[in-house]
Write an enzyme that holds these catalytic residues in place. Structure first.
Site, PDB file in Angstrom:
ATOM      1  N   THR A 111     -26.669  19.511   7.705  1.00 17.65           N
ATOM      2  CA  THR A 111     -25.302  18.993   8.105  1.00 17.65           C
ATOM      3  C   THR A 111     -25.095  18.151   9.219  1.00 17.65           C
ATOM      4  OG1 THR A 111     -24.417  21.146   7.051  1.00 17.65           O
ATOM      5  CG2 THR A 111     -22.901  19.952   8.285  1.00 17.65           C
TER       6      THR A 111
ATOM      7  N   LYS B 265     -22.544  29.118  24.517  1.00 13.77           N
ATOM      8  CA  LYS B 265     -21.873  27.884  25.186  1.00 13.77           C
ATOM      9  C   LYS B 265     -21.175  28.267  26.504  1.00 13.77           C
ATOM     10  CE  LYS B 265     -20.278  26.456  20.685  1.00 13.77           C
ATOM     11  NZ  LYS B 265     -19.009  26.258  19.811  1.00 13.77           N
TER      12      LYS B 265
END
Length: 358
Positions: free
Chosen positions: A10, A192
């Site tokens: 993707t 993150k």
């Protein structure tokens, strides 16, 4: 500038598409793509089935890693950096575990390591953070940094969908993997906030020490109760620097009032804030999930390398000690169909669901 792509799924496929559409005068082109044999016909002469054709090739200047996971991507990134290839990655898992090593290898070999797409999708967040810390002391980072879970919570709260139906819709739109555990349980957000905190504070904030509590226990009943109390439920990562080598970091559901800017961040959008010593509060907003937002951030990193604008090396001044907010903050607690707000909790285990009052 010649680019080699590791992984043409993707995100990697999005990078390939965007670079192929760049004007010829950009002088950036993809020369090799590593993937499974099933992609050979699609990729033609650019296809390769060995990472060495990219990571060790004298004909490749920049390696784009878009495979996901840790062990194999880690080996590829290390090999590329040691062979004096600049590296661009969106892989928050391997970056959160090896950020010190990757930046050190890049510096040692005179190349660049870029990971803008590892946090915030298409939002230019890491480059802005790097610019900010050159003249600011950043002592707090908070926000919604996972588009999948924000999409799911919005679908549940606004449209009344169940968790299962909201996840199915997220998968259909390409916002969620088939196994969305890393998103729903907060592992993705933990990686993150680890990356952002480590860069902001100039010392590694250990991923394994960051408290995370997911949203898998959220139900329609809980969302209705939260709404009746005048709040909106959001899944938030927060990091606060509390000393020279200490910080509080958490990934957990929070309750926000309507005047909190996070309350209006819906669907796959992300919103992140930096508290800076001279810039005060800086805010960033944009799509945090999807093929092209992430691929755009990676191609932007490629262009920064070409323009020699990526001159940043993470400086590790020692690991930080990490605490959480459980004992000191107010929490919404829900058990057996009843809720209350309490000051400090020892653990979330004895409740059906908990969320911090933000």
């Amino acid at each position: 500038m010649n680019v080699g792509i590791l992984g043409c799924g993707t995100i990697g496929g999005g990078v390939l598409d965007l670079i192929d559409k760049l004007p010829k005068e950009s002088n950036v082109k993809v020369v090799k793509v590593f993937d499974l044999p099933s992609k050979k016909e699609m990729l033609g002469e650019r296809f390769c089935d060995s990472i060495d054709e990219i990571c060790q090739s004298p004909n490749v200047d920049v390696v784009v890693e878009a495979m996901g996971g840790d062990k194999f991507p880690y080996e590829c990134i290390v090999k590329a950096l040691k062979n004096k290839k600049s590296v661009v990655t969106s892989n928050k898992e391997t970056v959160s575990l090896h950020i010190e090593e990757f930046y050190a290898l890049a510096k040692e070999n005179g190349v660049k390591f870029m990971c803008e797409a590892s946090v915030g999708g298409g939002i230019p967040l890491i480059c802005s953070l790097i610019d900010a810390i050159k003249v600011n002391k950043v002592d707090r980072i908070f926000g919604i940094i996972n588009g999948t879970t924000n999409f799911v919570l919005t679908k549940m709260a606004v449209e009344g969908l169940s968790m299962e139906d909201a996840l199915a819709e997220a998968r259909r739109l390409g916002f969620a993997e088939f196994d969305a555990t890393a998103d729903i349980e907060g592992l993705d957000l933990t990686r993150k906030i680890c990356i952002l905190s480590s860069i902001a504070y100039g010392g590694y904030v250990p991923y394994s020490e960051i408290y995370h509590y997911g949203i898998s226990k959220v139900t329609k009943e809980i969302l209705a109760d939260v709404k009746n109390l005048g709040y909106t439920l959001k899944f938030v990562a927060e990091s606060r620097r509390t000393g020279d080598k200490t910080c509080k970091v958490s990934v957990e559901p929070v309750l926000v009032k309507s005047d909190n800017p996070l309350s209006a961040v819906n669907y796959e959008f992300n919103s992140v804030y930096l508290n800076c010593s001279t810039n005060d509060l800086l805010g960033f907003y944009g799509k945090g999930a999807g093929r092209y937002p992430t691929a755009t951030a990676m191609v932007a990193d490629v262009n920064r390398i070409k323009e020699d604008a990526g001159k940043y090396y993470y400086e590790n001044n020692g690991n930080f000690e990490v605490e959480n907010f459980l004992a000191t903050e107010s929490y919404y607690v829900y058990k057996d169909g009843k809720s209350e707000i309490v000051k400090g909790i020892e653990s979330a285990d004895k409740y059906d669901f908990v969320a911090r009052i933000f």
